[in-house]
Write an enzyme that holds these catalytic residues in place. Structure first.
Site, PDB file in Angstrom:
ATOM      1  N   CYS A 197      45.946  40.765  40.041  1.00 15.92           N
ATOM      2  CA  CYS A 197      45.716  42.141  39.583  1.00 15.92           C
ATOM      3  C   CYS A 197      44.745  42.165  38.405  1.00 15.92           C
ATOM      4  O   CYS A 197      43.981  43.106  38.248  1.00 15.92           O
ATOM      5  CB  CYS A 197      47.024  42.799  39.193  1.00 15.92           C
ATOM      6  N   CYS A 351      32.742  34.054  34.801  1.00 19.22           N
ATOM      7  CA  CYS A 351      33.519  35.127  35.443  1.00 19.22           C
ATOM      8  C   CYS A 351      34.421  35.726  34.368  1.00 19.22           C
ATOM      9  O   CYS A 351      34.014  35.809  33.211  1.00 19.22           O
ATOM     10  CB  CYS A 351      34.312  34.600  36.633  1.00 19.22           C
TER      11      CYS A 351
END
Ligand SMILES: [Zn+2]
Length: 393
Positions: A197, A351
């Site tokens: 999530c 990232c």
């Protein structure tokens, strides 16, 4: 399939309790006996986050006598979009403490047990053994498998839920009466294949949809009413607004709950079992990982680097490192990213946290960019150590 109640009734309800729970007491299926069972029940909620928030609040309001809360994390501002048991003034506070305060406010008759620790192979058996039922609100595969294994080994039922973007799932795993999590998912997904999530996002209200199913099932199991979600997987699509349930059979070959189990105690290392990153990624990152501060120094020196952000476009929109070009990880995995990389500059990948960029780094290095590196800790580390004025997520 109906199952016998999990908990014996408490001796009696006080006058205060009768008043408080009157809307339960007048439901014939619950009644005095059901409410007394709830009073006697000990339920542990693993995680006071997205699923744990609504689960704890409704379990408390329902009159579950003892509620355990296990969480080691602290409340972050980015939690408040969905973790409604915490409020603005709780930011920075331990989640278990903050959740316990809310539970006491909702229902002071509940005894709250705070486990302000990470759930580990060292403590899971002892902690679980103090409870009748576990509600699993964890968000990672390593903890999920550990919760499942401990519950099966202890012969305890647990209510599982998972959420991602607009999709939710829930089930009850109880090896004595049906399948376990390993019957449904014998192997963890390959590292990097299923975004968390934190990487992919979650619609806040989805937590309530799935968390309330978990509480519903917990109450049914504790009081022995209705048809529990044992042997069924509930799948919810919030965009289509559709619920469907599919049968999940007990796998006779399950390594944990099957006829000839090979897993007869907890694994030594669930992180390793679920492989936080793949072997290739770990190998590529070894010796080729720089810090966010080192990246900043390279930029300040005017080094010839090509900085690539391998996250998704919507993440890039929220916060990005100055000078980064967005090429999502998927383009590395299918090879189409390679033609976008210059030959005369050093490739630097990043990232959010360093896991996806390590996967992309493996592809880039095997394509011949041998001096390519990635940024350990990713954007999160950049925000923390280089530019705290940027938002974190
Ligand atoms: Zn099984």
């Amino acid at each position: 399939m109906s199952l016998p109640p999990l908990v014996e009734p408490a001796a009696e309800l006080t006058v205060d309790e009768v008043r408080r729970y009157s809307r339960h007491l007048i439901i014939p299926d619950v009644g005095m006996a059901g409410q007394k069972r709830l009073k006697n029940a000990k339920v542990l909620c693993v995680g006071a986050g997205g699923l744990g928030s609504p689960a704890l609040m409704y379990l408390a309001a329902a009159g579950v006598g003892t509620l355990g809360i296990i969480d080691f994390d602290v409340v972050d501002e980015s939690n408040l979009q969905r973790q409604i048991i915490h409020g603005q003034s709780d930011v920075g506070r331990l989640k278990a403490e903050s959740a316990a305060a809310s539970v006491r406010e909702i229902n002071p008759l509940v005894e709250v047990v705070i486990h302000n620790t990470a759930l580990t192979t060292e403590n899971v058996m002892e902690i679980f053994s103090g409870y009748d039922l576990i509600v699993d609100g964890t968000d990672n595969f390593a903890t999920r498998y550990m919760v499942n294994d401990a519950a099966v080994l202890l012969g305890k039922p647990y209510v599982w839920g998972s959420i991602y973007r607009f999709d939710g799932q829930a089930s009850v795993f109880w090896a004595e009466h049906g399948p376990c999590y390993r019957c449904l998912y014998p192997e963890p997904p390959p590292p990097g294949m299923v975004p968390s999530c934190a990487e992919g996002g979650v619609l806040g209200v989805l937590c309530a949809s799935i968390g309330s199913i978990q509480v519903n099932e917990a109450i049914k199991l504790l009081t022995g009413i209705g048809d529990p979600l044992v042997g069924r997987l509930m799948i919810y699509d919030a965009l289509e607004m559709k619920y469907r349930d599919v049968k999940v059979r007990k796998d006779p070959e399950c390594v944990l709950c099957g006829k000839n189990p090979t897993v007869t105690k907890l694994l030594e290392d669930y992180e390793a079992f679920c492989g936080a990153i793949s072997d290739e990624a770990a190998q590529a990152a070894s010796g080729s990982t720089i810090t966010a501060q080192e990246l900043k120094a390279m930029q300040d020196n005017g080094d010839k680097i090509f900085l690539v952000d391998v996250r998704e476009p919507n993440e890039y929109e929220i916060v990005s490192i100055p000078g980064a070009t967005l090429i999502p990880k998927g383009e590395f995995l299918n090879g189409s990213a390679l033609e976008k990389l210059p030959q005369d500059k050093r490739i630097v990948l990043h990232c959010k946290s360093g896991a996806r960029s390590a996967e992309a780094l493996a592809v880039v290095k095997s394509a011949g960019f041998s001096d390519a590196v990635h940024v350990g800790g990713g954007v999160l580390s950049w925000v923390k150590t280089v530019d705290p004025s940027l938002p974190s997520y």
